[in-house]
Design an enzyme around this catalytic site. Structure first.
Site, PDB file in Angstrom:
ATOM      1  CB  SER A 150      -0.919  -0.093   1.292  1.00 17.75           C
ATOM      2  OG  SER A 150      -1.671   1.142   1.423  1.00 17.75           O
ATOM      3  CB  CYS A 204      -0.080   1.388  -4.231  1.00 18.22           C
ATOM      4  SG  CYS A 204       0.368  -0.123  -4.855  1.00 18.22           S
ATOM      5  CG  HIS A 205      -1.004   5.716  -0.702  1.00 23.80           C
ATOM      6  ND1 HIS A 205      -1.258   4.168  -0.340  1.00 23.80           N
ATOM      7  CD2 HIS A 205      -1.711   6.456  -0.329  1.00 23.80           C
ATOM      8  CE1 HIS A 205      -2.534   4.174   0.087  1.00 23.80           C
ATOM      9  NE2 HIS A 205      -3.035   5.532  -0.142  1.00 23.80           N
ATOM     10  CD  GLU A 206       6.838   8.176  -2.296  1.00 24.82           C
ATOM     11  OE1 GLU A 206       7.152   9.303  -2.849  1.00 24.82           O
ATOM     12  OE2 GLU A 206       6.445   8.436  -0.927  1.00 24.82           O
ATOM     13  CG  MET A 221       2.386  10.957  -2.874  1.00 22.01           C
ATOM     14  SD  MET A 221       1.345  12.344  -3.147  1.00 22.01           S
ATOM     15  CE  MET A 221       2.320  13.821  -2.889  1.00 22.01           C
TER      16      MET A 221
END
Length: 613
Positions: free
Chosen positions: A546, A549-551, A554
């Site tokens: 997770s 994926c968030h990074e 960004m």
């Protein structure tokens, strides 16, 4: 007979015949853990038809929140008119509408590319390749290429962060849908071909028996009749001959109906699942292991209507010897739709055992029972009674694309009608919410974006509140409910009361339920079964994926490779451990204050870190 279901509480379903408490079974075997998602007909927390939210004492503050935002919108529009002679400034609008047609066409191409899933599964069906390992290589190669093209295209077009972020986020959600569809059908294909192998072995075993199949059927029928004759008269209220005492390998035990018409004997799946796999759970999730379910008596003991003495009396009664004499299916058979808990009392009507199951030939009886078990694993749970591969069609996949869920199964609870006014209401709400997000971003966030040399504390204070408001306006309710209404999808619980969270693990379960349930089923549980990880290690892997994926999002949005969001995501693990300390759990108000402080601090800190450093 059609039964109308009405959901009032989590895991409690009202029916005309009484109340059903949904309870998962737990196998006594030591086979691999499986985690699945249970879809039930229910509405979201903020839906106007939700009886609980309409009777909440603080519902007026929700109305006040929207009135306050409407006043803020009017005030900002008036100020913009006085300064620019326009109701809203169009600086941000020109940025987000740039290359709009190219973005729309690109998104359409990526949506059409999702239909690759259907020929992929048809290849499994036609046995052009097996799911392990060829199918897995094809699946993950395509998914990697799919996401890679979305990331590359945003960089290639030099899009603003809105366009590139939207395309990558949509690509990620589409990738999760495709992964669930291909993985689940790959599992069913494994069951299907194992079933064909068991049938082939049964045919070969029959050929070497003197007299062939006719003699086996005659002998099995005689043995069944002898066993039924030994039972004597069937006590009132007990299953008759030929009725299975246990529902094979299905997901739920049969209910027990009390004298007042209330179905009892079911345990809340939340507590069962928490005991099984720890804190990384949700209220609609249950846990399974391969094997045969435990007897119903284990659940009946908690029912107030049934005393311990009555349970002992039931145990002392004669059993259905004809059914009890049947051999258990092989415990390591592949599972299928028993990992799809139904929203009804029973997943589907079980078929009677094969006549050959009563054969005195142990090999033939076991093969017949294996075939019975796997045939049940290929049947869908619901009114359509699909049998794999009947679901492998482009139309069925198109329906799944419109369903606001990331987890695939053969059937879902559906509504009987589509209400056009609800769709219109959600469209208007989406436009209104987007207008608020645009206004806050244009007038209260972009002018306050920190620049080198600015006071970081002042930038933090200026950005914290408007960014938090934008976060609150994320339109799960509008978009997801609108698609659910259009597609007749009955499960509208896309979030729970995350605003009451007292720790980050509670927040992760309640904020974005479609993503959380995907991670729970296809990452957390799969890593425990496939990689033989412990609960702690599986939770770490889930948070790691997770965070990556968030990074990635960004990196696409800011066009910088920085680990700030990744580190913040991974920092949730020690924070979750702290939140489980007794001193913290006892004071929920303090826990909620800490949660809100952390959430409000995160957004401006990320903006400052990615823009300045």
């Amino acid at each position: 007979m059609t039964t109308t279901l009405s959901k009032t509480k989590d895991n409690v379903i009202n029916t005309p015949g009484g109340i059903i408490h949904v309870r998962p079974y737990r196998s006594s075997s030591n086979a691999q853990l499986k985690a699945v998602l249970s879809f039930t007909p229910r509405v979201s927390s903020l839906d106007r038809t939700n009886e609980r939210s309409q009777s909440d004492e603080f519902r007026g503050f929700f109305v006040l929140f929207w009135i306050g935002l409407a006043l803020l919108f009017l005030r900002t529009s008036i100020q913009s008119w006085e300064i620019n002679r326009t109701p809203l400034s169009w600086t941000f609008g020109r940025l987000i509408t740039r290359d709009a047609w190219v973005l729309a066409i690109s998104d359409l191409v990526m949506v059409l590319a999702m239909f690759f899933c259907v020929p992929f599964v048809k290849g499994l069906q036609n046995k052009w390749y097996s799911y392990t390992w060829t199918g897995l290589i094809i699946q993950h190669s395509f998914q990697t290429l799919y996401l890679g093209v979305a990331v590359w295209w945003g960089y290639h077009r030099q899009w603003y962060w809105v366009q590139s972020g939207f395309l990558v986020l949509h690509a990620m959600s589409s990738l999760m849908k495709m992964h669930s569809y291909m993985s689940h059908n790959g599992m069913l294909a494994t069951v299907y071909f194992q079933l064909q192998e068991e049938k082939r072995q049964l045919e070969e075993a029959i050929k070497i028996v003197p007299g062939g199949k006719e003699e086996l059927l005659r002998e099995a029928a005689e043995r069944k009749a002898q066993l039924e004759a030994l039972e004597g008269p069937t006590p009132v209220g007990t299953p008759g001959p030929g009725t299975p005492a246990l529902i094979g390998r299905s997901s739920f035990n049969a209910p027990s109906t009390s004298a007042n018409g209330v179905n009892t004997g079911y345990e809340d799946p939340t507590s069962a699942f928490k005991r099984q796999i720890g804190g990384f759970t949700e209220s609609s999730t249950t846990s399974f292991k391969e094997g045969t379910p435990q007897p119903l008596s284990s659940g009946l003991a908690s029912s107030p209507e049934i005393s311990s003495s009555s349970l002992r009396e039931r145990k002392s009664k004669k059993k259905n010897q004809a059914v009890d004499a049947l051999p258990s299916p092989r415990p390591n058979l592949p599972l299928g739709t028993s990992l799809e808990p139904s929203h009804s009392t029973l997943p589907h009507e079980p078929s009677p055992p094969s006549p050959l199951a009563w054969s005195s030939n142990e090999q033939i009886a076991l093969l017949a029972r294996n075939i019975d078990a796997m045939q049940e694993e290929l049947k869908s749970n619901g009114s359509e009674s699909l049998i794999w591969p009947q679901n492998v069609t482009y139309k069925h996949f198109l329906d799944f694309m419109f369903f606001p869920t990331l987890v695939y199964q053969l059937e879902y609870p559906r509504t009987k009608t589509m209400r056009p006014m609800v769709v219109v209401e959600k469209i208007i709400a989406t436009l209104g919410t987007f207008s608020l997000i645009y206004t806050i971003t244009e007038h209260y966030i972009l002018p306050m974006i920190p620049k080198p040399g600015d006071s970081l504390i002042k930038s933090f204070i200026n950005l914290a509140l408007p960014m938090m408001i934008n976060y609150l306006l994320i339109i799960f309710e509008c978009v997801c409910t609108g698609f659910a209404e259009l597609s007749y999808f009955a499960d509208r619980e896309f979030y729970q009361d995350w605003w009451n969270s007292t720790s980050w693990d509670v927040f992760s379960r309640k904020w974005n339920k479609p993503v959380h349930t995907f991670l729970l089923r296809h990452v957390y549980a799969s890593s425990m079964t496939g990689l033989q990880l412990s609960k702690t290690s599986a939770a770490f892997v889930t948070f790691l994926l997770s965070a990556c994926c968030h990074e990635l999002v960004m990196a696409v949005v800011t066009k910088k490779l920085r680990p700030y969001l990744f580190l913040m995501q991974m920092a949730q693990l020690p924070m979750i451990a702290l939140g489980r300390l007794p001193i913290v759990k006892r004071n929920k108000t303090v826990g909620n204050i800490v949660f809100w402080a952390g959430l409000m601090s995160g957004f401006p800190l990320l903006a400052i870190c990615y823009l300045i450093y």
